[in-house]
Design a protein around this motif. Sequence first.
Motif, PDB file in Angstrom:
ATOM      1  N   ALA A  34       0.836  -1.205   0.000  1.00 16.22           N
ATOM      2  CA  ALA A  34       0.000   0.000   0.000  1.00 16.22           C
ATOM      3  C   ALA A  34       0.871   1.255   0.000  1.00 16.22           C
ATOM      4  O   ALA A  34       0.562   2.234  -0.693  1.00 16.22           O
ATOM      5  N   ALA A  35       1.957   1.227   0.766  1.00 12.90           N
ATOM      6  CA  ALA A  35       2.861   2.378   0.802  1.00 12.90           C
ATOM      7  C   ALA A  35       3.513   2.602  -0.554  1.00 12.90           C
ATOM      8  O   ALA A  35       3.639   3.739  -1.013  1.00 12.90           O
ATOM      9  N   LYS A  36       3.899   1.519  -1.208  1.00  7.78           N
ATOM     10  CA  LYS A  36       4.486   1.634  -2.546  1.00  7.78           C
ATOM     11  C   LYS A  36       3.457   2.170  -3.540  1.00  7.78           C
ATOM     12  O   LYS A  36       3.780   3.013  -4.379  1.00  7.78           O
ATOM     13  N   ALA A  37       2.223   1.681  -3.436  1.00  4.84           N
ATOM     14  CA  ALA A  37       1.159   2.140  -4.334  1.00  4.84           C
ATOM     15  C   ALA A  37       0.878   3.628  -4.128  1.00  4.84           C
ATOM     16  O   ALA A  37       0.522   4.331  -5.069  1.00  4.84           O
ATOM     17  N   ALA A  38       1.063   4.097  -2.890  1.00  5.86           N
ATOM     18  CA  ALA A  38       0.862   5.518  -2.584  1.00  5.86           C
ATOM     19  C   ALA A  38       2.092   6.341  -2.951  1.00  5.86           C
ATOM     20  O   ALA A  38       2.122   7.544  -2.712  1.00  5.86           O
ATOM     21  N   LEU A  40       5.112   6.297  -1.702  1.00 10.01           N
ATOM     22  CA  LEU A  40       6.017   6.732  -0.646  1.00 10.01           C
ATOM     23  C   LEU A  40       7.433   6.359  -1.063  1.00 10.01           C
ATOM     24  O   LEU A  40       7.643   5.356  -1.743  1.00 10.01           O
ATOM     25  N   LEU A  41       8.368   7.145  -0.639  1.00  8.62           N
ATOM     26  CA  LEU A  41       9.756   6.857  -0.962  1.00  8.62           C
ATOM     27  C   LEU A  41      10.173   5.556  -0.285  1.00  8.62           C
ATOM     28  O   LEU A  41       9.842   5.313   0.879  1.00  8.62           O
ATOM     29  N   GLN A  42      10.910   4.725  -1.010  1.00 10.68           N
ATOM     30  CA  GLN A  42      11.333   3.439  -0.475  1.00 10.68           C
ATOM     31  C   GLN A  42      12.157   3.624   0.802  1.00 10.68           C
ATOM     32  O   GLN A  42      12.020   2.861   1.752  1.00 10.68           O
ATOM     33  N   GLY A  43      12.989   4.644   0.831  1.00 13.65           N
ATOM     34  CA  GLY A  43      13.792   4.905   2.016  1.00 13.65           C
ATOM     35  C   GLY A  43      12.935   5.224   3.227  1.00 13.65           C
ATOM     36  O   GLY A  43      13.275   4.852   4.351  1.00 13.65           O
ATOM     37  N   VAL A  46      11.465   1.924   4.506  1.00  6.79           N
ATOM     38  CA  VAL A  46      12.506   1.174   5.220  1.00  6.79           C
ATOM     39  C   VAL A  46      12.787   1.816   6.572  1.00  6.79           C
ATOM     40  O   VAL A  46      12.917   1.128   7.594  1.00  6.79           O
ATOM     41  N   ALA A  47      12.865   3.146   6.611  1.00  6.25           N
ATOM     42  CA  ALA A  47      13.148   3.843   7.866  1.00  6.25           C
ATOM     43  C   ALA A  47      12.043   3.611   8.893  1.00  6.25           C
ATOM     44  O   ALA A  47      12.321   3.400  10.090  1.00  6.25           O
ATOM     45  N   LEU A  48      10.797   3.634   8.454  1.00  4.23           N
ATOM     46  CA  LEU A  48       9.684   3.381   9.377  1.00  4.23           C
ATOM     47  C   LEU A  48       9.721   1.951   9.927  1.00  4.23           C
ATOM     48  O   LEU A  48       9.556   1.739  11.126  1.00  4.23           O
ATOM     49  N   LEU A  49       9.948   0.986   9.047  1.00  2.90           N
ATOM     50  CA  LEU A  49      10.029  -0.399   9.495  1.00  2.90           C
ATOM     51  C   LEU A  49      11.204  -0.599  10.450  1.00  2.90           C
ATOM     52  O   LEU A  49      11.077  -1.271  11.474  1.00  2.90           O
ATOM     53  N   HIS A  50      12.334   0.007  10.124  1.00  2.00           N
ATOM     54  CA  HIS A  50      13.513  -0.110  10.976  1.00  2.00           C
ATOM     55  C   HIS A  50      13.257   0.537  12.339  1.00  2.00           C
ATOM     56  O   HIS A  50      13.634  -0.020  13.376  1.00  2.00           O
ATOM     57  N   GLY A  51      12.610   1.678  12.345  1.00  3.41           N
ATOM     58  CA  GLY A  51      12.305   2.360  13.597  1.00  3.41           C
ATOM     59  C   GLY A  51      11.405   1.533  14.492  1.00  3.41           C
ATOM     60  O   GLY A  51      11.628   1.424  15.698  1.00  3.41           O
ATOM     61  N   HIS A  52      10.376   0.924  13.900  1.00  2.83           N
ATOM     62  CA  HIS A  52       9.479   0.079  14.697  1.00  2.83           C
ATOM     63  C   HIS A  52      10.211  -1.153  15.218  1.00  2.83           C
ATOM     64  O   HIS A  52      10.017  -1.551  16.369  1.00  2.83           O
TER      65      HIS A  52
END
Length: 65
Positions: A34-38, A40-43, A46-52
């Motif tokens: 969904a983020a890719k479809a919207a 959003l920048l890939q970085g 990745v940063a959000l997933l890494h932060g969580h």
Amino acid sequence: MSTVTRLRHALPMSPDINAAVSTLDKAIADAVDAAKAAELLQGLIVALLHGHAHAQTQIMVSSTT
């Protein structure tokens, strides 16, 4: 996310745990799609997933001491 290799736990896991892991995996994959479809920048994704992941690791480490 068909290029992700699933790792098997060293000990047998219950069907409930396997179901929860599969559900979590699908939810993450759907959210990334969904983020890719919207567009959003890939970085950022990745940063959000890494932060969580970092925050959850800190919670797990803190609760074991």
